[in-house]
Write a protein that holds these residues in place. Structure first.
Motif, PDB file in Angstrom:
ATOM      1  N   ILE A   5       1.088  -0.918  -0.117  1.00 40.89           N
ATOM      2  CA  ILE A   5      -0.160  -0.161   0.052  1.00 40.89           C
ATOM      3  C   ILE A   5       1.000   1.179  -0.227  1.00 40.89           C
ATOM      4  CG2 ILE A   5      -1.684   1.288   1.124  1.00 40.89           C
ATOM      5  CD1 ILE A   5      -2.655  -1.315   2.420  1.00 40.89           C
ATOM      6  N   PHE A   6       0.448   2.312  -0.912  1.00 41.29           N
ATOM      7  CA  PHE A   6       1.343   3.344  -0.996  1.00 41.29           C
ATOM      8  C   PHE A   6       0.497   4.483  -1.052  1.00 41.29           C
ATOM      9  CE2 PHE A   6       3.234   7.011  -3.518  1.00 41.29           C
ATOM     10  CZ  PHE A   6       4.171   7.302  -3.149  1.00 41.29           C
ATOM     11  N   GLY A   7       1.108   5.828  -0.385  1.00 37.51           N
ATOM     12  CA  GLY A   7       0.284   6.821  -0.209  1.00 37.51           C
ATOM     13  C   GLY A   7       1.198   7.991  -0.134  1.00 37.51           C
ATOM     14  N   GLN A   8       0.776   9.149  -0.487  1.00 34.74           N
ATOM     15  CA  GLN A   8       1.907  10.312  -0.550  1.00 34.74           C
ATOM     16  C   GLN A   8       1.318  11.378   0.756  1.00 34.74           C
ATOM     17  OE1 GLN A   8       3.911  12.219  -3.935  1.00 34.74           O
ATOM     18  NE2 GLN A   8       1.714  11.652  -4.665  1.00 34.74           N
ATOM     19  N   PHE A   9       0.048  11.272   0.731  1.00 35.31           N
ATOM     20  CA  PHE A   9      -0.307  12.418   2.112  1.00 35.31           C
ATOM     21  C   PHE A   9      -1.563  11.682   2.867  1.00 35.31           C
ATOM     22  CE2 PHE A   9       0.504  14.464  -1.885  1.00 35.31           C
ATOM     23  CZ  PHE A   9       1.648  15.266  -1.622  1.00 35.31           C
ATOM     24  N   TYR A  10      -1.495  12.175   4.078  1.00 35.48           N
ATOM     25  CA  TYR A  10      -2.753  11.713   4.944  1.00 35.48           C
ATOM     26  C   TYR A  10      -3.294  12.908   5.431  1.00 35.48           C
ATOM     27  CZ  TYR A  10      -5.548   8.956   8.268  1.00 35.48           C
ATOM     28  OH  TYR A  10      -6.545   8.518   8.915  1.00 35.48           O
ATOM     29  N   HIS A  11      -4.500  13.267   4.737  1.00 34.27           N
ATOM     30  CA  HIS A  11      -5.457  14.587   4.856  1.00 34.27           C
ATOM     31  C   HIS A  11      -6.608  14.239   4.945  1.00 34.27           C
ATOM     32  CE1 HIS A  11      -5.763  14.552   0.942  1.00 34.27           C
ATOM     33  NE2 HIS A  11      -4.440  14.952   0.583  1.00 34.27           N
ATOM     34  N   LYS A  12      -7.500  15.356   5.055  1.00 36.72           N
ATOM     35  CA  LYS A  12      -9.102  15.140   5.419  1.00 36.72           C
ATOM     36  C   LYS A  12      -9.534  14.372   4.204  1.00 36.72           C
ATOM     37  CE  LYS A  12     -10.149  19.520   3.458  1.00 36.72           C
ATOM     38  NZ  LYS A  12     -10.768  20.945   3.454  1.00 36.72           N
ATOM     39  N   HIS A  13      -8.929  14.524   3.139  1.00 32.86           N
ATOM     40  CA  HIS A  13      -9.657  13.637   1.802  1.00 32.86           C
ATOM     41  C   HIS A  13      -9.332  12.373   1.874  1.00 32.86           C
ATOM     42  CE1 HIS A  13     -10.999  17.271   0.098  1.00 32.86           C
ATOM     43  NE2 HIS A  13      -9.889  18.015   0.127  1.00 32.86           N
ATOM     44  N   SER A  14      -8.073  11.872   2.713  1.00 33.35           N
ATOM     45  CA  SER A  14      -7.815  10.473   2.469  1.00 33.35           C
ATOM     46  C   SER A  14      -8.079   9.621   3.737  1.00 33.35           C
ATOM     47  CB  SER A  14      -6.207  10.580   2.128  1.00 33.35           C
ATOM     48  OG  SER A  14      -5.411  11.180   3.267  1.00 33.35           O
ATOM     49  N   GLU A  15      -8.472  10.549   4.721  1.00 27.44           N
ATOM     50  CA  GLU A  15      -8.678   9.734   6.097  1.00 27.44           C
ATOM     51  C   GLU A  15      -9.716   8.596   5.885  1.00 27.44           C
ATOM     52  OE1 GLU A  15      -9.798  10.910  10.405  1.00 27.44           O
ATOM     53  OE2 GLU A  15      -9.692  12.565   9.221  1.00 27.44           O
ATOM     54  N   ILE A  16     -10.676   8.969   5.266  1.00 28.59           N
ATOM     55  CA  ILE A  16     -11.849   7.927   5.261  1.00 28.59           C
ATOM     56  C   ILE A  16     -11.660   6.806   4.376  1.00 28.59           C
ATOM     57  CG2 ILE A  16     -14.339   7.499   4.538  1.00 28.59           C
ATOM     58  CD1 ILE A  16     -14.867  10.457   5.641  1.00 28.59           C
ATOM     59  N   PRO A  17     -11.095   6.903   3.247  1.00 32.07           N
ATOM     60  CA  PRO A  17     -10.778   5.897   2.505  1.00 32.07           C
ATOM     61  C   PRO A  17      -9.597   4.989   2.921  1.00 32.07           C
ATOM     62  CG  PRO A  17     -10.046   8.092   1.001  1.00 32.07           C
ATOM     63  CD  PRO A  17     -11.046   8.464   2.305  1.00 32.07           C
ATOM     64  N   VAL A  18      -8.584   5.827   3.570  1.00 34.54           N
ATOM     65  CA  VAL A  18      -7.595   4.826   4.116  1.00 34.54           C
ATOM     66  C   VAL A  18      -8.293   3.985   5.280  1.00 34.54           C
ATOM     67  CG1 VAL A  18      -5.510   5.030   5.720  1.00 34.54           C
ATOM     68  CG2 VAL A  18      -5.776   6.537   3.686  1.00 34.54           C
ATOM     69  N   GLU A  19      -8.974   4.562   6.072  1.00 32.78           N
ATOM     70  CA  GLU A  19      -9.515   3.618   7.196  1.00 32.78           C
ATOM     71  C   GLU A  19     -10.275   2.556   6.640  1.00 32.78           C
ATOM     72  OE1 GLU A  19     -10.298   5.073  11.072  1.00 32.78           O
ATOM     73  OE2 GLU A  19      -9.694   7.282  10.589  1.00 32.78           O
ATOM     74  N   ILE A  20     -11.262   2.754   5.553  1.00 37.98           N
ATOM     75  CA  ILE A  20     -12.008   1.919   4.953  1.00 37.98           C
ATOM     76  C   ILE A  20     -11.246   0.755   4.307  1.00 37.98           C
ATOM     77  CG2 ILE A  20     -13.683   1.274   3.097  1.00 37.98           C
ATOM     78  CD1 ILE A  20     -14.747   3.923   3.534  1.00 37.98           C
ATOM     79  N   LEU A  21      -9.848   1.147   3.690  1.00 30.95           N
ATOM     80  CA  LEU A  21      -9.322   0.251   3.070  1.00 30.95           C
ATOM     81  C   LEU A  21      -8.472  -0.738   4.383  1.00 30.95           C
ATOM     82  CD1 LEU A  21      -7.598  -1.017   0.747  1.00 30.95           C
ATOM     83  CD2 LEU A  21      -6.006   0.782   0.868  1.00 30.95           C
ATOM     84  N   LEU A  22      -7.735  -0.231   5.217  1.00 28.00           N
ATOM     85  CA  LEU A  22      -7.202  -0.964   6.190  1.00 28.00           C
ATOM     86  C   LEU A  22      -7.842  -1.987   6.964  1.00 28.00           C
ATOM     87  CD1 LEU A  22      -4.435   1.609   7.454  1.00 28.00           C
ATOM     88  CD2 LEU A  22      -4.329   0.079   5.787  1.00 28.00           C
TER      89      LEU A  22
END
Length: 294
Positions: A5-22
């Protein structure tokens, strides 16, 4: 299945999809590795990240990985390609950005998409890349000399035009008086090239497109060429150097350096879900077919 899994940023737009994925991957008990820097970002931002300590981290990839999940926008996928290189690991993008031509999975469909991928319900779209060499050698470029979307030359530290002397298979084509020149793959045809007036090219087409950036010679138009063509560029201008960008990576090049650009000898495997296609993406992202008469 061994998944990176790779991402560049963790901000308000990515918080929800990251948690759903993990959380969903935890249920699937897959062998998960998170890129080290991205893992540290998640650790710093999440209040309760203890469940995710079961995940391991990576700094480089190898042939043992079965899948790379990019979470962000198209720029994140372009950066993810630098981890995959010639390894042939399939990439899929979850969209936590904006437009999302490459990262097509919205947060509402993450769980179903992951289930489909784990069950093998997808197609592979092979995407060609460009590679570049310089004479004399430029160390910055030689260390990471490929691009999935485009290679572009552009002016630096000046408002004046540059001249891009261009040859195809060692035959002189023209000299573009412009702000720069874009050489785009079919994948990159919907990016920077499109915004400069270039055509949309379907991903399976064996072509490249040369698109001038704000040309002063007004009869200069985008040119589609076969992807077996070797392109040579020589740039001159009022300043001593100019910029070369490979997707999101930028290097400063001295004037009169010869750039040689051609199709790379490896491709990138993009996962395409069975309910998705390039034409559907065009309709969705560019609103093709939204004419009221349709």
């Amino acid at each position: 299945m061994k998944i990176a899994i790779f991402g560049q940023f963790y901000h308000k737009h990515s918080e929800i999809p990251v948690e759903i994925l993990l959380k969903h991957l935890l249920k699937k008990q897959a062998d998960i590795y998170i890129e080290r820097h991205f893992f540290d970002l998640i650790h710093d931002e999440l209040e309760n990240d203890e469940p995710y300590y079961a995940f391991k981290t990576f700094e480089v990839l190898d042939h043992t990985y079965d899948l790379l999940i990019s979470i962000g926008g198209d720029g994140t996928i372009l950066r993810a390609v630098t981890f995959v290189k010639e390894l042939g690991i399939p990439i899929v993008g979850i969209n936590a950005g904006r437009l999302g031509f490459l990262a097509t999975i919205p947060k509402e469909h993450i769980e179903q998409a992951i289930d489909d991928i784990l069950e093998g319900h997808y197609n592979i779209s092979e995407r060609s890349l460009l590679e570049i060499s310089t004479t004399p050698e430029n160390k910055t470029i030689s260390e990471m000399n490929f691009a999935l979307n485009e290679i572009a030359v552009s002016r630096k530290d000046t408002t004046s035009m540059i001249t891009v002397e261009t040859s195809l298979n060692n035959e002189y084509l023209t000299s573009y008086w412009s702000d720069g020149l874009i050489i785009a793959t079919p994948t990159g045809s919907t990016g920077y090239s499109l915004s400069c007036g270039g055509p949309v090219i379907t991903p399976d087409t064996n072509s490249l497109v040369l698109t001038p950036i704000a040309p002063h010679n007004l009869n200069a138009r985008p040119l589609i060429i076969t992807d077996s063509t070797e392109i040579k560029l020589k740039v001159s201008g009022r300043e001593d150097n100019y910029l070369v960008s490979l997707d999101s990576r930028i290097a400063t090049i001295d004037n009169d350096t010869v750039l040689t650009i051609k199709k790379a000898n490896f491709s990138i495997k993009m996962i395409e879900l069975l309910n998705e296609s390039f034409l559907k993406t065009l309709r969705k992202k560019l609103l093709w077919g939204e004419d009221k008469r349709n």
